[in-house]
Write a protein that holds these residues in place. Sequence first.
Motif, PDB file in Angstrom:
ATOM      1  N   GLU A 288       1.024  -1.139  -0.054  1.00  0.00           N
ATOM      2  CA  GLU A 288       0.022   0.014   0.072  1.00  0.00           C
ATOM      3  C   GLU A 288       0.758   1.235   0.074  1.00  0.00           C
ATOM      4  N   ILE A 289       1.969   1.155   0.883  1.00  0.00           N
ATOM      5  CA  ILE A 289       2.881   2.306   0.871  1.00  0.00           C
ATOM      6  C   ILE A 289       3.607   2.545  -0.535  1.00  0.00           C
ATOM      7  N   ASP A 290       4.037   1.532  -1.015  1.00  0.00           N
ATOM      8  CA  ASP A 290       4.647   1.464  -2.284  1.00  0.00           C
ATOM      9  C   ASP A 290       3.726   2.176  -3.437  1.00  0.00           C
ATOM     10  N   ALA A 292       1.160   4.073  -2.848  1.00  0.00           N
ATOM     11  CA  ALA A 292       1.067   5.508  -2.758  1.00  0.00           C
ATOM     12  C   ALA A 292       2.133   6.358  -2.963  1.00  0.00           C
ATOM     13  N   ASN A 293       3.340   5.734  -2.720  1.00  0.00           N
ATOM     14  CA  ASN A 293       4.581   6.546  -3.559  1.00  0.00           C
ATOM     15  C   ASN A 293       4.585   6.522  -4.861  1.00  0.00           C
TER      16      ASN A 293
ATOM     17  N   GLN B 279      11.212   6.715  -5.504  1.00  0.00           N
ATOM     18  CA  GLN B 279       9.771   6.458  -4.811  1.00  0.00           C
ATOM     19  C   GLN B 279       9.975   7.153  -3.116  1.00  0.00           C
ATOM     20  N   SER B 282       8.987  10.635  -3.421  1.00  0.00           N
ATOM     21  CA  SER B 282       7.694  10.555  -3.661  1.00  0.00           C
ATOM     22  C   SER B 282       7.002  10.562  -1.983  1.00  0.00           C
ATOM     23  N   ASN B 286       4.651  13.002  -0.399  1.00  0.00           N
ATOM     24  CA  ASN B 286       3.246  12.751   0.191  1.00  0.00           C
ATOM     25  C   ASN B 286       3.272  13.246   1.739  1.00  0.00           C
ATOM     26  N   TYR B 359       1.796   1.930  10.992  1.00  0.00           N
ATOM     27  CA  TYR B 359       0.898   2.329   9.552  1.00  0.00           C
ATOM     28  C   TYR B 359      -0.182   1.196   9.639  1.00  0.00           C
TER      29      TYR B 359
END
Lengths: 388, 365
Positions: A288-290, A292-293, B279, B282, B286, B359
């Motif tokens: 999920e984090i990958d 979003a990135n 990544q 990003s 974010n 998380y």
Amino acid sequence: MDTTFSPEDEDFRALVRDFVENNLPPEYARIVAEGGYLNKEQLLDWHAILRRQGWLAYNWPVEFGGTGWGPVKTHIFDEEMARADAPKVLAFNFKMLAPVLMKFGSQEQCDYYLPRMIDGTDWWCQGYSEPGAGSDLASIRTTAVRDGDDYIVNGQKTWTTLGQYANMIFCLVRTSNEGKPQAGISFLLIDLATPGIEMRPIRTIDGGYEINEVFFTNVRVPASNLVGAENEGWTYAKYLLTYERTGIAMVGASKKKLTRLKDLFAEKSRSLSVHEKALLAARIARVEIDLANMDTTNMRVLASVAGGGAPGAESSMLKILGSEIHQELDSLIRRVVGRDAQALRSGEQAPAGATNAAGVYFNNRKLSIYGGSNEIQKNIISKMILGL
Amino acid sequence: MDFTHTEERQMVVDTLARYIQNEYNLSDRNDAAASPQGFSDVHWNNLAELGMFGVFFTEEQGGFGGSAFDVAAVFQELGRGLVVEPLLDCVLRSGHVLAAAGDFERLAKVITGASRYVVAQAHTTGDRVTAKQSEAGWILNGTAPMVKFAAGADTIVLSAQSGADAAQASFFLIDPTANGVAITHHDTFDGGSASDIHFADLAISSDALLGSAHHADTIVRTAENWACLAICAEALGIMEAIKETTLDYLRTRTQFGTVIGRFQALQHRMAQVLLEIEQARSAVINAAAAVNKSETDCDKALSAAKYSIGRIGTLVAEEAIQLHGGIGMTWEYEMGHFAKRLVMIDHEMGNADHHLARYMQFDLV
């Protein structure tokens, strides 16, 4: 620095969402949700629905009958379509051949072929790979020899996706053996009804029928079907591959898949031990984090090409990230489905939302192979971005 | 949708980059980093004079920036230069604690560089400091462990448990030289210093209370978010510097009669490093974009970022050392010092596992 969509873009998103809600036949959405593909009739019907809205050639400029949307709107459209499990439009027509014709084709070719793509007359397939030319695409050996006003084509193409539905194929053919292998390649449009062409199905690892091999024996093709100049096909092929890779990040499709994964996980995790649950949850959180990135990486690339033109080597980056993330999602869905994933797809009786988890997982191993394997993408990155 | 910096912000970044380029060299940095204080007063004062401290605060707070992207841009540049001066600990975090407590007088001195405050949070960790109310004020006992750059601070901003449980905590301003305060300083692996601060029946007056009693969590929340964003951005800058150095090496080091960057095995590893750094970039964007969103969105994005830079930072450090081979293992070669800081960042403010677990707790477990 502003990572949000403009109010205008948000209005556009609402418009697309509303349209899909009211116009996408539930049967098509169900097929897509289960990882299946529409048959020819169904996809052409969906094309017609989009055509009536003026959104079929949504990535084309206005002058060719498209929408003229920029990369951001195109991205929003893709996201909303994926969110609703809408079928994707035929990429060979709209995202691959059309941009090449617009850039390198003649006026006559554009005037003739582009409308036929929209009205459903032509279904194109791609004749790039050969048994001896996969990652080393420039080593193709299918020949086109000039004979008066025609070319005579001999050779074999393979991995021809949905060739069984197609009436036309765009091919890379060898027109010269002089110089580097890339220098003797031409881009030729071939009517599949021409005598001397035989198409044979290739059954895929998941049992499906999606790809074919195509044999050409003394196939006579009018020389007017050549795109651009003879022996310049490699340039066009590369352009097409770059275009093919836009949207290859599959952000929308992966977001949709993540939602499905988390729903399944919520449902199934009740029967898992606390440790199993934590291990799976960690993998889900990671992807999920990958994702979003990558969503932001993708938006950064879109913003940088918003002025127009095809993206450069950045699309190689997105191809690798997009395919790996999508494959990880498929892998996790397969795991979460657990024991039930052993059952071959069994239609109505399969657990809801979990149908064909193993089939989709195996089918999508293709993502890191096609369109230039991820290793080829890394070669491109090394050369074009890293300067190695 | 716009991923470019404003002109003003770009000017700040350029000014800082120029200063680092012209005035900040690694061997002096390493000398200062190994000194008892752990950094250089000269650079500290110069960075303050360049106005870098004011970038972290809004005009209302006495600064001239204060947006998340201001903070991220400056820390990214500090990372690129491997700047050891504790802008994070002694300006950004402590300044935002002071701001949240409404103490703008002290904040003004932080922004000019006249005062150095360091935050010691000792109400949530295993080693706790307790504050018991007395007639004259408060009595403090316990230990605040591994407080970064306390050696260079004139004042410790300590959070201690002031009520029945950890949820009731307050901030106190403490003179590190006071009787009842004992400090053990450690040099740190990546340069700089950290200290264990012991409190033994330290008596302080009621004036020492910062903000209102029992509200430490509220006071520190914003500051911790800023600090987390900043360290992620610093890590990104370090990764960029390491990437450039490693690429130079791949383009120049010759083996088997050719530059090693020609070998596909190395090219593909480097391509992966590039992807991962993009990544991480990003993730920082974010996080910066989420700082002013809801508490949940902000916490999720910060944990996603700290997890990402923790995982990717370690990968980048390890790959860079491997791609360099033996030279990457030496003290003399600059890259190694960047790699050390990058890995040590994963040991500050919660590592990748910690943040992944945090998380997960939002909607997965």
